[in-house]
Each structure stands twice: as structure tokens, then as C-alpha cells.
Design an enzyme around this catalytic site. Structure first.
Site, PDB file in Angstrom:
ATOM      1  N   SER A 141       1.056  -1.528  -0.124  1.00  0.00           N
ATOM      2  CA  SER A 141       0.361   0.238  -0.244  1.00  0.00           C
ATOM      3  C   SER A 141       1.059   1.402   0.053  1.00  0.00           C
ATOM      4  CB  SER A 141      -0.962   0.566   0.777  1.00  0.00           C
ATOM      5  OG  SER A 141      -1.586   1.522   1.853  1.00  0.00           O
ATOM      6  N   TYR A 155      -3.386  -1.056   9.919  1.00  0.00           N
ATOM      7  CA  TYR A 155      -3.203  -1.271   8.466  1.00  0.00           C
ATOM      8  C   TYR A 155      -1.483  -1.348   7.654  1.00  0.00           C
ATOM      9  CZ  TYR A 155      -4.063  -1.383   2.997  1.00  0.00           C
ATOM     10  OH  TYR A 155      -4.107  -1.588   2.295  1.00  0.00           O
TER      11      TYR A 155
HETATM   12  P1  NDP Z   1     -11.505  -5.491  -2.152  1.00  0.00           P
HETATM   13  O1  NDP Z   1     -12.194  -5.080  -0.620  1.00  0.00           O
HETATM   14  O2  NDP Z   1     -12.175  -4.650  -2.354  1.00  0.00           O
HETATM   15  O3  NDP Z   1     -11.878  -7.099  -2.246  1.00  0.00           O
HETATM   16  C1  NDP Z   1     -10.688  -7.569  -0.898  1.00  0.00           C
HETATM   17  C2  NDP Z   1     -10.827  -9.066  -2.060  1.00  0.00           C
HETATM   18  O4  NDP Z   1      -9.922  -9.750  -0.965  1.00  0.00           O
HETATM   19  C3  NDP Z   1     -11.940  -9.733  -2.171  1.00  0.00           C
HETATM   20  O5  NDP Z   1     -12.348 -10.573  -2.869  1.00  0.00           O
HETATM   21  C4  NDP Z   1     -12.425 -10.712  -1.157  1.00  0.00           C
HETATM   22  O6  NDP Z   1     -13.311 -11.647  -0.882  1.00  0.00           O
HETATM   23  C5  NDP Z   1     -11.015 -10.818  -0.594  1.00  0.00           C
HETATM   24  N1  NDP Z   1     -10.566 -11.250   1.203  1.00  0.00           N
HETATM   25  C6  NDP Z   1     -10.760 -10.667   1.817  1.00  0.00           C
HETATM   26  N2  NDP Z   1     -10.430 -11.070   2.815  1.00  0.00           N
HETATM   27  C7  NDP Z   1     -10.409 -12.216   2.901  1.00  0.00           C
HETATM   28  C8  NDP Z   1      -9.629 -13.340   3.476  1.00  0.00           C
HETATM   29  N3  NDP Z   1      -9.939 -13.485   4.443  1.00  0.00           N
HETATM   30  N4  NDP Z   1      -9.721 -14.543   3.156  1.00  0.00           N
HETATM   31  C9  NDP Z   1      -9.674 -14.759   1.582  1.00  0.00           C
HETATM   32  N5  NDP Z   1     -10.115 -13.473   0.434  1.00  0.00           N
HETATM   33  C10 NDP Z   1     -10.079 -12.550   1.194  1.00  0.00           C
HETATM   34  O7  NDP Z   1     -10.192  -4.832  -1.885  1.00  0.00           O
HETATM   35  P2  NDP Z   1      -9.196  -3.879  -2.481  1.00  0.00           P
HETATM   36  O8  NDP Z   1      -9.476  -4.551  -4.015  1.00  0.00           O
HETATM   37  O9  NDP Z   1      -9.662  -2.235  -2.278  1.00  0.00           O
HETATM   38  O10 NDP Z   1      -7.935  -4.448  -1.874  1.00  0.00           O
HETATM   39  C11 NDP Z   1      -7.213  -5.363  -2.574  1.00  0.00           C
HETATM   40  C12 NDP Z   1      -5.991  -4.865  -2.040  1.00  0.00           C
HETATM   41  O11 NDP Z   1      -5.256  -4.270  -2.011  1.00  0.00           O
HETATM   42  C13 NDP Z   1      -5.960  -5.554  -0.457  1.00  0.00           C
HETATM   43  O12 NDP Z   1      -4.656  -6.055  -0.083  1.00  0.00           O
HETATM   44  C14 NDP Z   1      -5.454  -4.315  -0.355  1.00  0.00           C
HETATM   45  O13 NDP Z   1      -5.256  -4.183   1.322  1.00  0.00           O
HETATM   46  C15 NDP Z   1      -4.555  -3.358  -0.846  1.00  0.00           C
HETATM   47  N6  NDP Z   1      -4.856  -1.851  -1.474  1.00  0.00           N
HETATM   48  C16 NDP Z   1      -5.884  -1.331  -1.816  1.00  0.00           C
HETATM   49  C17 NDP Z   1      -6.243   0.334  -1.928  1.00  0.00           C
HETATM   50  C18 NDP Z   1      -7.459   0.973  -2.431  1.00  0.00           C
HETATM   51  O14 NDP Z   1      -7.455   2.312  -2.135  1.00  0.00           O
HETATM   52  N7  NDP Z   1      -8.770  -0.005  -2.751  1.00  0.00           N
HETATM   53  C19 NDP Z   1      -4.954   0.782  -1.084  1.00  0.00           C
HETATM   54  C20 NDP Z   1      -3.744   0.169  -1.249  1.00  0.00           C
HETATM   55  C21 NDP Z   1      -3.400  -1.125  -1.178  1.00  0.00           C
HETATM   56  P3  NDP Z   1     -14.307 -11.308  -0.849  1.00  0.00           P
HETATM   57  O15 NDP Z   1     -15.414 -10.653  -1.620  1.00  0.00           O
HETATM   58  O16 NDP Z   1     -15.097 -13.121  -0.548  1.00  0.00           O
HETATM   59  O17 NDP Z   1     -14.668 -10.831   0.484  1.00  0.00           O
END
Ligand code: NDP
Length: 246
Positions: A141, A155
Site C-alpha cells: 500500500s 493497516y
Molecule cells: P476489496 O475489499 O475490494 O476486495 C478484497 C478481496 O479480497 C475480495 O475478493 C475478498 O473476498 C478478498 N478477501 C478479503 N478477506 C479475505 C479473506 N479473509 N480470505 C480470502 N479472501 C479475502 O479490496 P481491494 O481490491 O481494494 O484490495 C485488494 C488489495 O489491495 C488488498 O490487499 C488491499 O489491502 C490492497 N490495497 C487496496 C487499496 C485501495 O485503495 N483499494 C490501496 C492499497 C492497497 P470476498 O469477496 O469473498 O470478501
């Protein structure tokens, strides 16, 4: 667009957001793709349909990244279905934005379990299965480089751990030609961080480009690191943050 033809990829957390966009982008470039998800079975099935509509094989597994044993088993099942593994995208993650005094130790355990322990377990299970010359891409991030304001302790701490994982794996896996890199997104419009969410306006004030990024823009960087033009890039970071860190 067939630069990843024949490659086999696993994207953790591939049902929504950046992970879903990455899974589809990898398939667009020719890869067969497995995803894991936590609870969004319908969304995961839609991603698999998109992958299959591109003429690639797609698989989805319900795996809680907070359960390290399940993560290892998920990597094993994905590699078996795909017939090997060339690319791991360590994407699954959860947010936790609150003052340190409001966060409980249970919050700490859950965020570390998913964002750090689960990512470690996925990498550990992938190592013996990854082909020589394979790729690992981890999601960090922009807040690991610059914290824009309060509420980020847990975080940012969890995401900073991914840098240690990624750079150390680069050293460990280099002799096999496997690269390990980290991608640092800035504010990306997803369910985790909606562009019309309560924290959006504050985030915009930190950006050189005055808008949220898209999942597709992060997926483009990830597929670049997974592709044939990134063979000598390892142990480093690619920041896609609209200038947040500038
Ligand atoms: P979303 O919340 O939009 O999507 C998260 C995804 O991860 C979903 O597919 C969800 O599955 C899955 N997930 C969450 N928890 C678990 C778990 N315990 N086990 C398995 N799968 C899980 O997140 P983003 O797409 O925004 O983020 C993706 C990555 O990018 C993350 O690591 C986040 O920290 C990082 N990030 C995001 C930023 C942003 O601004 N969006 C900025 C910086 C980093 P399900 O649909 O089943 O819940």
C-alpha cells in the site's frame, strides 16, 4: 495480448476489486487463473465465467486467508487444478482504519492473520510448486511509504510487513529465476475504499493526480510484473498511487 499463454496463475482474494481485475487481466493475456475468495461466491463465479469467456481455464476456491492451514491447502488445490503454478498474486487483504486506541487486540489478530500470516502461508505453499522463472507479486500500500493522516497504524503496519516478505523472497528464490515484487496502490476505487466513501475527500488532497485510481490500473502493473518484459525486476516495488507518495 497472448504473452502469458500457457501460464498458470493464482490470485488470492480474486472475487472483487483489484484481485478480480487482475485475474481477468491475466486471462486476457493468455493465462489460466485460479482465484480464492472469502465469502463472495457469486462474485467469484462471475470472475471465473469472465476467465472462461476469454477461452482460459478458471477456478475459484473459498479460502479464508486468515486460516493459514486453509491457505496452504488452497494453493495446493489451485496448483493441482491448473496443472502447475507460474504466478502467485498475493492480493487478499482487509482494511482497518481507526485510531490506535479504538482498535482491539482482536482487530490486530484478524488483520495480521489475513494481511500478513495468510500472505506468508500462500507464499510458503507456492514456493515448492512455482516453476523456475515464476513470479510472485504481493500487494502492499502507498501508506507504507507515506502515512497521510491518523488512523493507519494497524493497516500500515500489516502492509509494511509485505515489503519484508517480498524482498526476502527475492533473495531466496533468485537462484531459481523466480522474481518477487511488491505493488503499492494508492487510493483505488473498490469496495474497500470507494471513491465516494467517507475517507475519499481527504485522500484526494494528497494526490498529484486528483482522482482515485481504478482496479484495472493496478492490474496493469501486476500483469507487467508477471509478464515477459519484467524478467530482471525483483526485490523492488512498483507504486501506482496517483502521486500520493510524491
Ligand atoms: P476489496 O475489499 O475490494 O476486495 C478484497 C478481496 O479480497 C475480495 O475478493 C475478498 O473476498 C478478498 N478477501 C478479503 N478477506 C479475505 C479473506 N479473509 N480470505 C480470502 N479472501 C479475502 O479490496 P481491494 O481490491 O481494494 O484490495 C485488494 C488489495 O489491495 C488488498 O490487499 C488491499 O489491502 C490492497 N490495497 C487496496 C487499496 C485501495 O485503495 N483499494 C490501496 C492499497 C492497497 P470476498 O469477496 O469473498 O470478501
Amino acid at each position: 495480448m497472448n504473452e502469458l499463454l500457457g501460464k498458470k496463475a493464482l490470485v488470492t482474494g480474486g472475487s472483487r476489486g483489484i484481485g478480480a481485475a487482475t485475474a481477468v487481466a491475466l486471462a486476457e493475456r493468455g493465462a489460466d487463473v485460479a482465484i480464492t475468495y472469502h465469502s463472495s461466491a457469486d462474485a467469484a463465479a462471475s470472475v471465473v465465467k469472465e476467465i472462461e469467456a476469454l477461452g482460459r481455464r478458471g477456478f475459484a476456491y473459498a479460502v479464508d486467508s486468515g486460516d493459514a492451514v486453509a491457505v496452504g491447502d488452497g494453493v495446493r488445490r489451485a496448483a493441482e487444478s491448473l496443472g502447475g503454478l507460474d504466478i502467485l498474486v498475493n492480493n487478499a487483504g482487509v482494511g482497518a482504519i481507526a485510531p490506535i486506541t479504538d482498535l482491539t487486540l482482536e482487530d490486530v489478530d484478524r488483520v495480521i492473520a489475513v494481511n500478513v500470516r495468510g500472505a506468508y502461508a500462500a507464499a510458503q505453499a507456492a514456493v515448492p510448486r512455482l516453476s523456475d522463472g515464476g513470479r510472485m507479486i504481493h500487494l502492499g500500500s502507498c501508506v507504507t511509504g507515506r502515512v497521510p493522516g491518523p488512523g493507519m497504524t494497524l493497516y500500515a503496519m500489516s502492509k509494511s510487513a509485505m515489503t519484508g516478505l517480498s524482498t526476502s523472497l527475492a533473495r531466496e528464490l533468485g537462484p531459481r529465476g523466480i522474481t518477487s515484487n511488491i505493488v503499492h496502490p494508492g487510493p483505488i476505487d473498490t469496495d474497500m475504499n470507494p471513491a465516494d466513501g467517507p475517507f475519499a475527500a481527504a485522500q484526494l488532497t494528497n494526490l498529484a493526480l486528483p482522482r482515485f485510481g481504478t482496479s484495472a490500473e493496478v492490474a496493469a502493473a501486476i500483469t507487467y510484473l508477471a509478464g515477459p518484459n519484467a524478467t530482471y525486476i525483483t526485490g523492488t516495488a512498483l507504486t501506482i498511487d496517483g502521486g500520493h507518495t510524491a
